[in-house]
Design an enzyme around this catalytic site. Structure first.
Site, mmCIF file in Angstrom:
data_model
loop_
_atom_site.group_PDB
_atom_site.id
_atom_site.type_symbol
_atom_site.label_atom_id
_atom_site.label_comp_id
_atom_site.label_asym_id
_atom_site.label_seq_id
_atom_site.Cartn_x
_atom_site.Cartn_y
_atom_site.Cartn_z
ATOM 1 N N PHE A 213 0.834 -1.223 -0.007
ATOM 2 C CA PHE A 213 0.128 -0.035 0.012
ATOM 3 C C PHE A 213 0.866 1.321 0.065
ATOM 4 C CE2 PHE A 213 -3.083 -2.957 2.185
ATOM 5 C CZ PHE A 213 -4.116 -2.823 1.646
ATOM 6 N N ASP A 214 0.462 2.200 -0.861
ATOM 7 C CA ASP A 214 0.895 3.504 -0.638
ATOM 8 C C ASP A 214 0.211 3.815 0.681
ATOM 9 O OD1 ASP A 214 2.274 6.274 -1.360
ATOM 10 O OD2 ASP A 214 0.064 6.849 -1.587
#
Length: 217
Positions: A10-11
């Site tokens: 995930f960003d």
């Protein structure tokens, strides 16, 4: 036949933590001081995603370090006031982890600021590793941070999904050889992200249930 997704990278900002208003105001206050009336919010949108050095280099390379310092001072002071998790993040990620989905953060922010956000919404324990700007030489869209996260996790590329709100995330995922998902709640909008050819577009974080095969209830 694609292999099941077992690992999600995930960003963080703009993907799990809604820092859009924080980032916009951080840029707005700085640029208004130095360039009164020159920058609108539309002008600032391209600065969301790249590193601060990249953004400020595009304005005035001679003042990049000064601007980074001023930006970070205001951003830090106002972080907890303006940042909030996107709808459903804690609930969905907790359920994914409970069903064995492995997760990591891959961000273009400094590690201490990523940790500050994780502490704010209390989800740091759900991620096996965090790769921030301090860990790499080259930030996204270079594949280096994604490859480092996968190395730490021992994850195979064909079972990994990169999720993010900017083209750096989509291109970084492609460059690393993994599947990608944009988020429709990106400040730049889903139409912008579709231009970069993600495999999926999440309209809500709970869309990850169907992608991973985790039951919603």
């Amino acid at each position: 036949m694609d292999k099941p997704i077992t690992t999600i990278l995930f960003d963080f900002d703009g993907t799990l933590l809604d820092t859009n208003e924080l980032i916009l105001q951080s840029f707005e206050q700085l640029l208004e001081v130095h360039y009164p009336g020159r920058y609108t919010r539309t002008d600032i949108l391209p600065f969301m995603g790249p590193t601060l050095a990249e953004s400020f280099n595009s304005i005035d390379p001679a003042k990049t370090e000064q601007f980074i310092g001023e930006y970070r001072e205001w951003n830090l002071a106002n972080h907890d006031r303006l940042a909030v998790e996107f709808d459903g993040v804690t609930e969905v990620l907790t359920r994914l982890a409970a069903h064995g989905v492995r997760m990591a953060i891959v961000s273009t922010k400094r590690n201490d600021m990523v940790q500050k956000g994780l502490d704010l919404i209390g989800i740091g324990h759900l991620f096996e590793t965090v790769v921030g700007l301090d860990d790499v030489t080259n930030a996204k869209p270079d594949p280096e941070p994604l490859l480092l996260a996968m190395e730490r996790l021992g994850a195979a590329k064909d079972e990994v999904l990169m999720v993010g709100d900017n083209f750096h995330d989509i291109e970084g995922g492609k460059n690393a050889g993994v599947r990608t998902a944009g988020v429709a709640w990106s400040a730049k909008g889903p139409e912008f992200l579709w231009n970069y050819g993600p495999d999926y577009m999440l309209t809500h974080i709970s869309d990850l249930y169907a992608i991973t095969g985790v039951p919603a209830e």
